[in-house]
Design a protein around this motif. Structure first.
Motif, PDB file in Angstrom:
ATOM      1  N   ASN A 142       0.800  -1.220   0.000  1.00 54.20           N
ATOM      2  CA  ASN A 142       0.000   0.000   0.000  1.00 54.20           C
ATOM      3  C   ASN A 142       0.835   1.274   0.000  1.00 54.20           C
ATOM      4  OD1 ASN A 142      -2.526  -1.244   0.005  1.00 54.20           O
ATOM      5  ND2 ASN A 142      -2.517  -1.490   2.229  1.00 54.20           N
ATOM      6  N   ASN A 143       2.128   1.149  -0.187  1.00 52.65           N
ATOM      7  CA  ASN A 143       2.986   2.330  -0.211  1.00 52.65           C
ATOM      8  C   ASN A 143       3.603   2.580  -1.581  1.00 52.65           C
ATOM      9  OD1 ASN A 143       2.682   3.076   2.539  1.00 52.65           O
ATOM     10  ND2 ASN A 143       4.108   1.446   3.137  1.00 52.65           N
ATOM     11  N   ASN A 144       3.348   1.700  -2.548  1.00 50.66           N
ATOM     12  CA  ASN A 144       3.900   1.869  -3.897  1.00 50.66           C
ATOM     13  C   ASN A 144       2.851   1.499  -4.943  1.00 50.66           C
ATOM     14  OD1 ASN A 144       6.946   2.480  -3.489  1.00 50.66           O
ATOM     15  ND2 ASN A 144       6.562   0.744  -2.133  1.00 50.66           N
ATOM     16  N   LEU A 145       1.691   2.128  -4.840  1.00 53.94           N
ATOM     17  CA  LEU A 145       0.600   1.829  -5.773  1.00 53.94           C
ATOM     18  C   LEU A 145       0.853   2.513  -7.111  1.00 53.94           C
ATOM     19  CD1 LEU A 145      -2.375   2.230  -3.283  1.00 53.94           C
ATOM     20  CD2 LEU A 145      -1.360   0.103  -4.104  1.00 53.94           C
ATOM     21  N   ASP A 146       0.363   1.905  -8.190  1.00 53.34           N
ATOM     22  CA  ASP A 146       0.634   2.407  -9.532  1.00 53.34           C
ATOM     23  C   ASP A 146      -0.474   3.340 -10.011  1.00 53.34           C
ATOM     24  OD1 ASP A 146      -1.435   0.656  -9.945  1.00 53.34           O
ATOM     25  OD2 ASP A 146      -0.262  -0.815 -11.061  1.00 53.34           O
ATOM     26  N   ASP A 147      -0.364   3.769 -11.280  1.00 49.05           N
ATOM     27  CA  ASP A 147      -1.334   4.709 -11.846  1.00 49.05           C
ATOM     28  C   ASP A 147      -2.721   4.096 -11.961  1.00 49.05           C
ATOM     29  OD1 ASP A 147       0.669   6.550 -12.046  1.00 49.05           O
ATOM     30  OD2 ASP A 147       1.056   6.230 -14.181  1.00 49.05           O
ATOM     31  N   TYR A 148      -2.787   2.822 -12.291  1.00 47.58           N
ATOM     32  CA  TYR A 148      -4.087   2.155 -12.406  1.00 47.58           C
ATOM     33  C   TYR A 148      -4.822   2.184 -11.069  1.00 47.58           C
ATOM     34  CZ  TYR A 148      -7.499  -1.625 -12.715  1.00 47.58           C
ATOM     35  OH  TYR A 148      -8.665  -2.364 -12.667  1.00 47.58           O
ATOM     36  N   ALA A 149      -4.088   1.946 -10.000  1.00 46.83           N
ATOM     37  CA  ALA A 149      -4.700   2.004  -8.674  1.00 46.83           C
ATOM     38  C   ALA A 149      -5.187   3.415  -8.365  1.00 46.83           C
ATOM     39  CB  ALA A 149      -3.698   1.543  -7.615  1.00 46.83           C
ATOM     40  N   PHE A 150      -4.413   4.426  -8.777  1.00 46.20           N
ATOM     41  CA  PHE A 150      -4.821   5.810  -8.523  1.00 46.20           C
ATOM     42  C   PHE A 150      -6.128   6.145  -9.213  1.00 46.20           C
ATOM     43  CE2 PHE A 150      -4.766  10.285  -9.895  1.00 46.20           C
ATOM     44  CZ  PHE A 150      -4.821  10.898  -8.648  1.00 46.20           C
ATOM     45  N   VAL A 151      -6.284   5.689 -10.455  1.00 47.16           N
ATOM     46  CA  VAL A 151      -7.516   5.959 -11.193  1.00 47.16           C
ATOM     47  C   VAL A 151      -8.718   5.324 -10.481  1.00 47.16           C
ATOM     48  CG1 VAL A 151      -8.739   5.558 -13.361  1.00 47.16           C
ATOM     49  CG2 VAL A 151      -6.319   6.231 -13.387  1.00 47.16           C
ATOM     50  N   ARG A 152      -8.540   4.118 -10.000  1.00 48.80           N
ATOM     51  CA  ARG A 152      -9.628   3.439  -9.295  1.00 48.80           C
ATOM     52  C   ARG A 152      -9.931   4.084  -7.950  1.00 48.80           C
ATOM     53  NH1 ARG A 152     -11.261  -1.967  -9.852  1.00 48.80           N
ATOM     54  NH2 ARG A 152     -11.144  -2.098  -7.578  1.00 48.80           N
ATOM     55  N   MET A 153      -8.910   4.544  -7.262  1.00 45.81           N
ATOM     56  CA  MET A 153      -9.067   5.025  -5.897  1.00 45.81           C
ATOM     57  C   MET A 153      -9.375   6.511  -5.809  1.00 45.81           C
ATOM     58  SD  MET A 153      -5.821   2.968  -4.275  1.00 45.81           S
ATOM     59  CE  MET A 153      -5.971   3.774  -2.681  1.00 45.81           C
ATOM     60  N   ARG A 154      -9.135   7.250  -6.859  1.00 45.37           N
ATOM     61  CA  ARG A 154      -9.246   8.714  -6.803  1.00 45.37           C
ATOM     62  C   ARG A 154     -10.595   9.203  -6.262  1.00 45.37           C
ATOM     63  NH1 ARG A 154     -11.022  12.933  -9.925  1.00 45.37           N
ATOM     64  NH2 ARG A 154      -9.784  14.865  -9.804  1.00 45.37           N
ATOM     65  N   PRO A 155     -11.756   8.706  -6.740  1.00 47.43           N
ATOM     66  CA  PRO A 155     -13.026   9.209  -6.191  1.00 47.43           C
ATOM     67  C   PRO A 155     -13.154   8.975  -4.684  1.00 47.43           C
ATOM     68  CG  PRO A 155     -13.395   7.961  -8.211  1.00 47.43           C
ATOM     69  CD  PRO A 155     -11.981   7.722  -7.825  1.00 47.43           C
ATOM     70  N   HIS A 156     -12.660   7.845  -4.220  1.00 49.47           N
ATOM     71  CA  HIS A 156     -12.749   7.544  -2.790  1.00 49.47           C
ATOM     72  C   HIS A 156     -11.764   8.397  -1.986  1.00 49.47           C
ATOM     73  CE1 HIS A 156     -15.323   4.093  -3.655  1.00 49.47           C
ATOM     74  NE2 HIS A 156     -14.488   3.796  -4.636  1.00 49.47           N
ATOM     75  N   ILE A 157     -10.609   8.697  -2.583  1.00 50.39           N
ATOM     76  CA  ILE A 157      -9.650   9.579  -1.912  1.00 50.39           C
ATOM     77  C   ILE A 157     -10.253  10.969  -1.731  1.00 50.39           C
ATOM     78  CG2 ILE A 157      -7.430  10.757  -2.175  1.00 50.39           C
ATOM     79  CD1 ILE A 157      -6.384   8.252  -3.581  1.00 50.39           C
ATOM     80  N   MET A 158     -10.855  11.487  -2.791  1.00 54.18           N
ATOM     81  CA  MET A 158     -11.452  12.818  -2.727  1.00 54.18           C
ATOM     82  C   MET A 158     -12.584  12.868  -1.707  1.00 54.18           C
ATOM     83  SD  MET A 158      -9.677  14.627  -4.772  1.00 54.18           S
ATOM     84  CE  MET A 158     -10.711  16.080  -4.867  1.00 54.18           C
TER      85      MET A 158
END
Length: 289
Positions: free
Chosen positions: A133-149
């Motif tokens: 969970n400390n080296n996630l890639d771009d694909y993970a960011f796209v999936r997680m972005r709405p939940h992060i916001m």
């Protein structure tokens, strides 16, 4: 009590059909011929029509009343309907906000809400990267972005609601702001630094909140004297290292406040230890007498 006769709407009842003569049905099993005056027995078809005329009114289905619908709706359904209504009628949002501002929620209530947001964020982590969970890639960011916001916006909203004057206890404000800072710094991180942008902006906002709260503490001498400032300085030093210096400003303010607190404490000890010489003379004179 709400009975069936009261609950039915007027348009849900259909009156029986009237005959051409204006009466509802005909009593008796026989009729009189208007042409010859001779009574004759009715046929099967005429009796059937009379039975249809005599049948009860038809009841149609109807929607639940508002208060029953509120009892049946889930929290998510009710929230969605309420938000849609406030969007369509902005003038109602002022009244709604004034009502909500009167509520004070407990620490556990905020924690439960943030916990739900964090669980949704972790659930969006791709399965193949869930081990790191400390080296996630771009694909993970796209999936997680709405939940992060959603999580970070919710966290800042809750933090603002726990600052003075919304929160009377400065100790409670410190405790909640500490938990928010810890939460953000423990969230999953991404390999690409730009994908951590929202985390960093949130920490910067928390730094401003820390500074505002420290300034409120500085106004209260009793709060300064009764707060374990060294403990809070140690925490902020750790948070500042993990955030790569984003919390340096509140850390500096806390250190300055701690030095002022030490000065206040030293002055208080000095004032208590010093006794005026005139008072000593009066005490000695009293003892001699």
């Amino acid at each position: 009590m709400m009975g069936i006769s009261w609950g039915l709407k007027k348009d849900s009842l259909r009156a029986p059909m009237r005959s051409n003569g204006g009466s509802i049905g005909v009593t008796g099993a026989t009729g009189t011929s208007s042409s010859s005056g001779i009574r004759k027995k009715r046929g099967y078809s005429e009796v059937g029509r009379d039975e249809k005329r005599r049948r009860q009114a038809i009841v149609h289905g109807q929607a639940l009343p508002v208060h029953r619908s509120l009892e049946m709706m889930s929290k998510e359904q009710l929230g969605a309907v309420l938000l849609e209504m406030l969007k369509q009628h902005p003038e109602a949002s002022v009244t709604f906000q004034s009502k909500v501002n009167g509520y004070q929620f407990g620490f556990e209530k905020y924690q439960q809400l943030l916990k739900e947001k964090v669980e949704a964020l972790y659930a969006s982590v791709p399965y193949n990267r869930s081990y790191d969970n400390n080296n996630l890639d771009d694909y993970a960011f796209v999936r997680m972005r709405p939940h992060i916001m959603e999580l970070l916006n919710c966290l800042v909203d809750c933090a603002l609601d726990n600052l003075p004057p919304r929160k009377a206890s400065l100790h409670e404000s410190l405790k909640f702001l500490d938990s928010c800072t810890q939460l953000v710094l423990d969230l999953p991180r991404f390999e690409l630094g730009s994908n951590n942008y929202y985390y960093d902006k949130c920490v910067e906002q928390l730094a401003h909140l820390w500074c505002s709260l420290i300034e409120e503490i500085a106004k209260d001498i009793n709060m300064v004297m009764n707060t374990p400032l060294t403990t809070w300085i140690d925490k902020l030093e750790s948070y500042n290292d993990r955030s790569r210096g984003l919390l340096q400003q509140p850390l500096t303010l806390f250190r300055s406040l701690a030095s002022d607190g030490d000065l206040f404490a030293e002055e208080e000890r000095s004032s208590n230890s010093l006794v005026p010489s005139s008072l000593l003379l009066d005490m000695n004179a009293g003892n001699n007498n």
